[in-house]
Design an enzyme around this catalytic site. Sequence first.
Site, PDB file in Angstrom:
ATOM      1  N   CYS A  67      11.084 -61.347  24.271  1.00 48.02           N
ATOM      2  CA  CYS A  67      11.107 -61.758  25.682  1.00 48.02           C
ATOM      3  C   CYS A  67      11.922 -63.027  25.891  1.00 48.02           C
ATOM      4  O   CYS A  67      12.344 -63.302  27.004  1.00 48.02           O
ATOM      5  CB  CYS A  67       9.688 -61.929  26.196  1.00 48.02           C
ATOM      6  SG  CYS A  67       8.755 -63.239  25.366  1.00 48.02           S
ATOM      7  N   ASP A 102       7.621 -62.187  19.380  1.00 47.80           N
ATOM      8  CA  ASP A 102       7.597 -63.316  20.317  1.00 47.80           C
ATOM      9  C   ASP A 102       7.324 -64.568  19.488  1.00 47.80           C
ATOM     10  O   ASP A 102       7.012 -64.473  18.289  1.00 47.80           O
ATOM     11  CB  ASP A 102       6.479 -63.071  21.354  1.00 47.80           C
ATOM     12  CG  ASP A 102       6.463 -64.077  22.495  1.00 47.80           C
ATOM     13  OD1 ASP A 102       7.422 -64.865  22.622  1.00 47.80           O
ATOM     14  OD2 ASP A 102       5.482 -64.084  23.264  1.00 47.80           O
ATOM     15  N   ARG A 106       2.850 -68.666  37.643  1.00 45.93           N
ATOM     16  CA  ARG A 106       2.831 -68.777  36.175  1.00 45.93           C
ATOM     17  C   ARG A 106       1.812 -69.858  35.840  1.00 45.93           C
ATOM     18  O   ARG A 106       1.972 -71.013  36.239  1.00 45.93           O
ATOM     19  CB  ARG A 106       4.217 -69.138  35.640  1.00 45.93           C
ATOM     20  CG  ARG A 106       4.171 -69.576  34.181  1.00 45.93           C
ATOM     21  CD  ARG A 106       5.514 -69.659  33.526  1.00 45.93           C
ATOM     22  NE  ARG A 106       6.040 -68.332  33.263  1.00 45.93           N
ATOM     23  CZ  ARG A 106       7.037 -68.090  32.411  1.00 45.93           C
ATOM     24  NH1 ARG A 106       7.608 -69.075  31.746  1.00 45.93           N
ATOM     25  NH2 ARG A 106       7.463 -66.850  32.236  1.00 45.93           N
ATOM     26  N   HIS A 130       1.949 -60.699  30.480  1.00 48.07           N
ATOM     27  CA  HIS A 130       3.243 -61.011  31.095  1.00 48.07           C
ATOM     28  C   HIS A 130       3.817 -59.707  31.673  1.00 48.07           C
ATOM     29  O   HIS A 130       4.774 -59.145  31.151  1.00 48.07           O
ATOM     30  CB  HIS A 130       4.171 -61.601  30.031  1.00 48.07           C
ATOM     31  CG  HIS A 130       5.362 -62.326  30.572  1.00 48.07           C
ATOM     32  ND1 HIS A 130       5.626 -62.451  31.918  1.00 48.07           N
ATOM     33  CD2 HIS A 130       6.386 -62.953  29.928  1.00 48.07           C
ATOM     34  CE1 HIS A 130       6.740 -63.140  32.087  1.00 48.07           C
ATOM     35  NE2 HIS A 130       7.213 -63.448  30.897  1.00 48.07           N
ATOM     36  N   ARG A 189      15.061 -58.523  33.928  1.00 51.25           N
ATOM     37  CA  ARG A 189      14.033 -59.240  34.686  1.00 51.25           C
ATOM     38  C   ARG A 189      14.448 -59.279  36.160  1.00 51.25           C
ATOM     39  O   ARG A 189      13.620 -59.096  37.054  1.00 51.25           O
ATOM     40  CB  ARG A 189      13.865 -60.676  34.161  1.00 51.25           C
ATOM     41  CG  ARG A 189      13.320 -60.788  32.754  1.00 51.25           C
ATOM     42  CD  ARG A 189      11.869 -60.358  32.689  1.00 51.25           C
ATOM     43  NE  ARG A 189      11.024 -61.094  33.596  1.00 51.25           N
ATOM     44  CZ  ARG A 189      10.493 -62.307  33.357  1.00 51.25           C
ATOM     45  NH1 ARG A 189      10.704 -62.894  32.196  1.00 51.25           N
ATOM     46  NH2 ARG A 189       9.724 -62.899  34.251  1.00 51.25           N
ATOM     47  N   GLN A 245       7.673 -59.239  32.522  1.00 52.13           N
ATOM     48  CA  GLN A 245       8.508 -59.019  31.339  1.00 52.13           C
ATOM     49  C   GLN A 245       8.357 -57.581  30.859  1.00 52.13           C
ATOM     50  O   GLN A 245       9.335 -56.942  30.437  1.00 52.13           O
ATOM     51  CB  GLN A 245       8.098 -59.985  30.223  1.00 52.13           C
ATOM     52  CG  GLN A 245       8.935 -59.859  28.967  1.00 52.13           C
ATOM     53  CD  GLN A 245      10.349 -60.385  29.148  1.00 52.13           C
ATOM     54  OE1 GLN A 245      10.544 -61.494  29.606  1.00 52.13           O
ATOM     55  NE2 GLN A 245      11.342 -59.578  28.783  1.00 52.13           N
TER      56      GLN A 245
END
Length: 306
Positions: free
Chosen positions: A264, A224, A109, A136, A292, A139
């Site tokens: 998310c 988001d 990440r 991402h 996830r 996700q």
Amino acid sequence: MATQQTDCRHFLSLLDLSLDEARALIARATELKRMRAAGQDFKPLAGRTLAMIFEKSSTRTRVSFEAGMVQLGGHALFLSPRDTQLGRGEPIEDSARVISRMVDAVMIRTFEQKTVEVFAAHSRVPVINGLTDRCHPCQMLADLQTFHEHRGDIQGKRVVWIGDGNNMCHSFMEAAQLFDFELRVACPEGFDPDADLLAACGDRCTILRDPREAAEGAHLIATDVWASMGQEEEQERRQAAFASYQVTDAIMDQASSDVLFMHCLPAHRGEEVAASVIDGPRSVVWDEAENRLHAQKALLEFLIPH
Ligand code: CP
Ligand code: NVA
């Protein structure tokens, strides 16, 4: 020494998968979820190690990868720049060469997409993008699994993204290309998603400025945070720019009667989403978060030789 050390598969963006592979991973994720619920032990990755490099904070990504590796019989290693040589300027290339000689896969990440690409180019083992400023994909796998579990095939559906044209928006744009669904992005001017990615989506993706208009007939509405990690100093400016982009019940009511809401997480109730929406009956955010775990277990099983 050659730059590309092996031809192992990486997962740096959703488009690293073919449609058939993505569909198979989603089906496998649901199967692994069922097996776990049934209390069935499944440990194909016994003795394998996943290194997890986090240059940004995380709850879901860290817990799901670490728990997922343990459930598959393996082990996960948390590495932060604060207490490794990564934070003291050791080149990414050297870190990739060294770490990938000791572990079986690496999850990163970080900020720039280039970092995961350079790492992968010098890695002997699969590299997974656990979020960059660009996208991402982990996700997205979980979100696709979640939609599939609630509503079936996403092909031909209308998905509406409301808010920032950010990393999650980009992953929805990649998913629209791969799975062939219509994506409407409602964002204020100046916060559009990447222009090249938009062009690659062709007529599957359109930009609108009015979130109510965009939401009409939607089968899925997603949003988001307005300021992503690394944009903290822009928070105030963004709050003003996005003020009319909160996902409210009035916006959800424009959509199809079976619309789902996704985020998310982490979420800011009263900013990008009203509490009544995220905590309401159309929201599937907790399933998304749980998935996830299952989606990434399917990904680890797919990428790590065993
Ligand atoms: N959605 C997500 O990636 O959450 P974390 O930042 O907690 O990992
Ligand atoms: N867009 C958000 C997603 C967090 C999971 C960020 O990059 O901070």
